[in-house]
Design a protein around this motif. Structure first.
Motif, PDB file in Angstrom:
ATOM      1  N   ASN A   1       0.871  -1.219  -0.114  1.00 18.37           N
ATOM      2  CA  ASN A   1      -0.050   0.008   0.039  1.00 18.37           C
ATOM      3  C   ASN A   1       0.895   1.356   0.145  1.00 18.37           C
ATOM      4  O   ASN A   1       0.374   2.337  -0.387  1.00 18.37           O
TER       5      ASN A   1
ATOM      6  N   TYR B   1      -0.502   0.316  -6.245  1.00 13.50           N
ATOM      7  CA  TYR B   1      -1.377  -0.682  -5.563  1.00 13.50           C
ATOM      8  C   TYR B   1      -2.512  -0.322  -6.416  1.00 13.50           C
ATOM      9  O   TYR B   1      -3.512  -1.560  -6.462  1.00 13.50           O
TER      10      TYR B   1
ATOM     11  N   ASP C   1      -3.359  -2.606  -9.245  1.00 12.06           N
ATOM     12  CA  ASP C   1      -3.720  -4.261  -9.072  1.00 12.06           C
ATOM     13  C   ASP C   1      -5.221  -4.153  -8.539  1.00 12.06           C
ATOM     14  O   ASP C   1      -6.003  -5.213  -8.867  1.00 12.06           O
ATOM     15  N   LEU C   2      -5.854  -2.993  -7.880  1.00 10.38           N
ATOM     16  CA  LEU C   2      -7.265  -3.142  -7.433  1.00 10.38           C
ATOM     17  C   LEU C   2      -8.043  -2.931  -8.948  1.00 10.38           C
ATOM     18  O   LEU C   2      -8.959  -3.685  -9.176  1.00 10.38           O
ATOM     19  N   GLU C   3      -7.511  -2.055  -9.691  1.00  8.91           N
ATOM     20  CA  GLU C   3      -8.259  -1.837 -10.977  1.00  8.91           C
ATOM     21  C   GLU C   3      -8.069  -3.321 -11.669  1.00  8.91           C
ATOM     22  O   GLU C   3      -9.304  -3.463 -12.387  1.00  8.91           O
TER      23      GLU C   3
ATOM     24  N   ASP D   1      -8.557  -6.237 -10.502  1.00 10.06           N
ATOM     25  CA  ASP D   1      -9.396  -6.972  -9.685  1.00 10.06           C
ATOM     26  C   ASP D   1     -10.835  -6.553  -9.926  1.00 10.06           C
ATOM     27  O   ASP D   1     -11.808  -7.085  -9.301  1.00 10.06           O
TER      28      ASP D   1
ATOM     29  N   VAL E   1     -11.988  -3.128  -9.472  1.00  8.11           N
ATOM     30  CA  VAL E   1     -12.264  -1.914  -8.714  1.00  8.11           C
ATOM     31  C   VAL E   1     -11.994  -0.633  -9.822  1.00  8.11           C
ATOM     32  O   VAL E   1     -11.208  -0.501 -10.460  1.00  8.11           O
TER      33      VAL E   1
ATOM     34  N   THR F   1     -11.206   2.822 -10.580  1.00  3.97           N
ATOM     35  CA  THR F   1     -10.580   3.632 -10.033  1.00  3.97           C
ATOM     36  C   THR F   1     -10.409   5.191 -10.859  1.00  3.97           C
ATOM     37  O   THR F   1     -10.940   5.191 -11.901  1.00  3.97           O
TER      38      THR F   1
ATOM     39  N   VAL G   1     -14.293  -2.443  -2.587  1.00  2.99           N
ATOM     40  CA  VAL G   1     -12.812  -2.214  -2.489  1.00  2.99           C
ATOM     41  C   VAL G   1     -12.486  -3.165  -1.154  1.00  2.99           C
ATOM     42  O   VAL G   1     -11.404  -4.081  -1.554  1.00  2.99           O
TER      43      VAL G   1
ATOM     44  N   SER H   1     -12.115  -6.851  -2.240  1.00  2.00           N
ATOM     45  CA  SER H   1     -11.238  -7.181  -3.139  1.00  2.00           C
ATOM     46  C   SER H   1      -9.897  -7.910  -2.719  1.00  2.00           C
ATOM     47  O   SER H   1      -9.155  -8.064  -3.350  1.00  2.00           O
ATOM     48  N   LEU H   2      -9.927  -7.158  -1.216  1.00  2.00           N
ATOM     49  CA  LEU H   2      -8.368  -7.712  -0.527  1.00  2.00           C
ATOM     50  C   LEU H   2      -8.489  -9.111  -0.280  1.00  2.00           C
ATOM     51  O   LEU H   2      -9.618  -9.713  -0.105  1.00  2.00           O
TER      52      LEU H   2
END
Length: 289
Positions: free
Chosen positions: A99, A104, A107-109, A111, A113, A115, A233, A236-237
């Protein structure tokens, strides 16, 4: 239970040169101290880089107002690894390392998310910035440090503006007008569960919502749709963090976009979430049991 609350020299009460936003440290310290004291437990604030501390004397360490880490990221991460070798650390160092660099968000995008549109810049000269306007399809962008906090070293530029010196790896994001109209929406999660939400608004002459620049905040009751977007969000972790702040801003289509996921040292706005202290205390007890 005895817990260390990691701060930095410039947020501790006895610092001769306290940061102007150190009152936020005081709010969190009061919130946690009261909740811990009700159960006969103690939480003690100390600087993360204090080499004299024996961290093994604590049952856990919480990362709090370590608001200088971005200027010494390697030393900070090394100290966290040392602390984690002697006691439980929250959030854990592996999550903090991920983080600590805003890449990061990629990575979330990946998955799923949503952004804020972002371009990653290893260098930020005239040509890089000019190309960023074209790549983002915007005449109004914000440039931030990839490792940064409190909007330090951040610039809002319009096409044709002079490009300031930016010696750090940067990220360019489309400026979203909703940050000036509706504000930034923050959602606080403790142990994966929603705690409270707030809206952060910038001062009249600014766009930055942090208190250092005149930003202000108010409690907020999110709509079911907005709540679902923030919860997605966290979902997604791989594992729910002990604490998290999801910062979002509304896009042109009316849906919220992730601005940042704060898992290291976020201010959690206890004045807007009256039950925050007990929630953190109880979540920590569960983690340690």
């Amino acid at each position: 239970m005895r817990v260390a609350y990691l701060a930095c020299e410039l947020t501790l009460p006895d610092s001769p040169e306290r940061r102007p936003d150190a009152f936020e440290h005081d709010q969190m310290a009061d919130c946690l101290s009261d909740a811990f004291a009700l159960h006969g437990h103690e939480i003690a604030a100390m600087s993360w880089d204090d080499a004299t501390v024996d961290w093994s004397e604590f049952d856990a360490a919480l990362i709090g107002s370590t608001w200088d880490y971005q200027d010494r990221p390697d030393a900070f991460l090394a100290r966290l690894a040392h602390i984690e070798s002697e006691t439980r650390l929250f959030n854990p160092s592996t999550l903090v390392r991920w983080n600590s660099r805003k890449t990061y968000l990629r990575d979330l995008e990946a998955d799923g998310v949503r952004t804020v549109p972002t371009l990653w810049l290893d260098t930020s000269g005239e040509t890089d910035v000019r190309q960023a306007f074209d790549a983002l399809g915007s005449d109004d962008i914000v440039l931030k440090r990839q490792v940064g906090a409190n909007a330090e070293g951040q610039f809002r530029l319009k096409r044709g503006d002079p490009v300031p010196a930016m010696p750090h790896p940067m990220m360019a994001q489309t400026f979203l007008p909703a940050i000036r109209t509706e504000g930034e929406l923050s959602f606080i999660f403790i142990d994966g569960d929603f705690s409270h939400a707030l809206v952060k608004s910038a001062a009249e002459s600014d766009y930055r919502i942090q208190s250092s620049y005149g930003g202000r905040e108010r409690a907020h009751s999110p709509s079911p749709g907005d709540m679902a977007g923030a919860a997605a969000v966290i979902d997604s972790l791989e594992d729910a963090p002990l604490y998290a702040r999801v910062d979002m801003v509304r896009g042109a289509d009316g849906d919220l976009l992730l601005m940042e996921l704060e898992l290291i040292e976020p201010f959690l706005y206890p004045l807007q979430g009256k039950g925050l202290g007990p929630r953190i205390h109880d979540a920590l007890v569960r983690r340690l049991s």
